[in-house]
Design a protein around this motif. Structure first.
Motif, PDB file in Angstrom:
ATOM      1  N   GLY A 202       0.798  -1.211   0.000  1.00  2.52           N
ATOM      2  CA  GLY A 202       0.000   0.000   0.000  1.00  2.52           C
ATOM      3  C   GLY A 202       0.828   1.257   0.000  1.00  2.52           C
ATOM      4  N   ALA A 203       2.085   1.139   0.448  1.00  4.17           N
ATOM      5  CA  ALA A 203       2.961   2.311   0.487  1.00  4.17           C
ATOM      6  C   ALA A 203       3.218   2.872  -0.906  1.00  4.17           C
ATOM      7  N   LEU A 204       3.174   2.013  -1.918  1.00  3.04           N
ATOM      8  CA  LEU A 204       3.399   2.489  -3.279  1.00  3.04           C
ATOM      9  C   LEU A 204       2.277   3.426  -3.707  1.00  3.04           C
ATOM     10  N   TYR A 205       1.042   3.074  -3.399  1.00  2.10           N
ATOM     11  CA  TYR A 205      -0.077   3.947  -3.751  1.00  2.10           C
ATOM     12  C   TYR A 205      -0.052   5.239  -2.934  1.00  2.10           C
ATOM     13  N   GLU A 206       0.366   5.133  -1.676  1.00  2.24           N
ATOM     14  CA  GLU A 206       0.459   6.330  -0.838  1.00  2.24           C
ATOM     15  C   GLU A 206       1.499   7.295  -1.383  1.00  2.24           C
ATOM     16  N   GLY A 212       1.093  13.343  -6.405  1.00  2.00           N
ATOM     17  CA  GLY A 212       0.045  13.961  -7.209  1.00  2.00           C
ATOM     18  C   GLY A 212      -0.513  13.087  -8.306  1.00  2.00           C
ATOM     19  N   ALA A 213      -0.248  11.781  -8.271  1.00  2.51           N
ATOM     20  CA  ALA A 213      -0.757  10.881  -9.303  1.00  2.51           C
ATOM     21  C   ALA A 213      -2.247  10.625  -9.079  1.00  2.51           C
ATOM     22  N   SER A 214      -2.993  10.562 -10.155  1.00  2.00           N
ATOM     23  CA  SER A 214      -4.414  10.253 -10.063  1.00  2.00           C
ATOM     24  C   SER A 214      -4.606   8.748  -9.883  1.00  2.00           C
ATOM     25  N   THR A 215      -5.844   8.358  -9.609  1.00  2.00           N
ATOM     26  CA  THR A 215      -6.151   6.933  -9.435  1.00  2.00           C
ATOM     27  C   THR A 215      -5.863   6.150 -10.712  1.00  2.00           C
ATOM     28  N   PHE A 216      -6.224   6.735 -11.849  1.00  2.00           N
ATOM     29  CA  PHE A 216      -5.978   6.059 -13.123  1.00  2.00           C
ATOM     30  C   PHE A 216      -4.479   5.940 -13.406  1.00  2.00           C
ATOM     31  N   GLN A 217      -3.713   6.985 -13.082  1.00  2.00           N
ATOM     32  CA  GLN A 217      -2.263   6.930 -13.277  1.00  2.00           C
ATOM     33  C   GLN A 217      -1.631   5.880 -12.373  1.00  2.00           C
ATOM     34  N   THR A 223      -0.355  -0.734 -10.599  1.00  2.00           N
ATOM     35  CA  THR A 223      -1.133  -1.974 -10.562  1.00  2.00           C
ATOM     36  C   THR A 223      -0.836  -2.876 -11.747  1.00  2.00           C
ATOM     37  N   LEU A 224      -0.984  -2.356 -12.950  1.00  2.00           N
ATOM     38  CA  LEU A 224      -0.792  -3.196 -14.137  1.00  2.00           C
ATOM     39  C   LEU A 224       0.599  -3.815 -14.222  1.00  2.00           C
TER      40      LEU A 224
END
Length: 316
Positions: A202-206, A212-217, A223-224
């Motif tokens: 989860g630290a990567l998403y945090e 400033g990255a969006s959810t899609f970014q 993720t991919l």
């Protein structure tokens, strides 16, 4: 700690070979013999069957059985439409069509389901268990369930307000098979992808949110790439499964629809041919094996290159 001597290593190797030898013998009897017998039979005219084993009946026919199915030779004349070679290539196209469409839909829907199930919310465990239900139902039961749903006065026509003969028309029968297969096997793909997502820290998403990255970014950049291995495994497994599909279209549409061959896959055609002659059926099963093996080999090589390239990119 000292390394074991060469004598100890050799004794362990012999012991290992001795322990696995019963399994190898069993595999040779259960898998090896039928493969060799089918290959030999494919080069002969139809033998007789006695006590589950092929007798020596039948004469050597060379490649005539293969040429019959490939449509290059039908006795002394060319193959008439709707027989032999035409049936083979039609079933190849039907099988490949089902493979491309169903796997594409299952990967897309499975990815969306995995994303939803990976979120933290009340009842997530129950949702994951419920998603398994379609996958847990036997394929024969699934086919019969959708057979009644796609009936003329079934739930599908009532819900859509239509009067479609789903299992009689060519394209509607194919749609019925695709919908049934996607409904059953999408949970399998979703769970594989969910397993890959669960291992992402989860630290990567945090950190991405802080940058400033969006959810899609975050999905594209984190993720991919990190679920690539799980995604490739799901694709390979499903492609190989659909290339061998038999029970779902055989029960749902009886392998027919429209012209009688709209949902006839290679496996269905092989089973039908067994009732007419073992020589031609053995040649057809060998051609099916070559096709599946070739597709599997191509997928493994392409995906292996992609994985190696992604690992090298991640290390650079």
């Amino acid at each position: 700690m000292s390394k074991p001597s060469d004598t100890t290593a050799q004794s362990r190797s012999r012991l290992g070979a001795l322990l696995v030898s019963p399994a190898l013998v069993l595999l040779a009897a259960v898998i090896g013999y039928p493969i060799v017998a089918a290959l030999v039979t494919s080069f002969r005219t139809d033998p007789t069957l006695r006590d589950g084993f092929f007798t020596t009946g039948g004469e050597f026919a060379g490649f005539s059985n293969y040429l019959h199915w490939l449509g290059q030779q039908c006795g002394d004349t060319s193959c008439p439409p709707g027989t032999l070679g035409d049936q083979f290539w039609t079933s190849v196209l039907v099988t490949l069509f089902f493979t491309v469409v169903t796997v594409s839909l299952e990967v897309l829907l499975g990815l969306l389901m995995a994303i939803v199930m990976n979120q933290a919310f009340a009842g997530r465990g129950l949702l994951r268990a419920v998603v398994l239900v379609p996958w847990a139902i036997p394929t024969a039961v699934t086919a019969k369930l959708w057979f009644f749903m796609f009936a003329y006065d079934g739930i599908v026509n009532r819900a859509l307000g239509t009067h479609i003969l789903w299992t009689d028309d060519a394209w509607s029968a194919r749609v019925a098979v695709i919908v049934s297969d996607v409904w059953k096997t999408t949970p399998f793909v979703a769970l594989l992808l969910l397993a890959g997502m669960s291992g992402i820290p989860g630290a990567l998403y945090e950190a991405a949110r802080i940058d400033g990255a969006s959810t899609f970014q975050s999905f594209l950049q984190i993720t991919l790439p990190l679920i690539r291995s799980a995604l490739l495994v799901a694709i390979v497994f499903r492609v190989l499964d659909v290339l061998r599909i038999y029970d779902l279209p055989a029960i749902l549409t009886h392998g027919g629809g429209g012209d009688g061959h709209a949902t006839t896959t290679l496996s269905i055609l092989t089973v039908r041919q067994i009732q007419q002659g073992y020589g031609g059926a053995s040649a057809l099963s060998t051609l099916t094996f070559v096709l599946i093996f070739g597709v599997a080999l191509a997928l493994v090589r392409v995906f292996r290159v992609n994985l190696v390239q992604s690992e090298q990119h991640g290390m650079s």
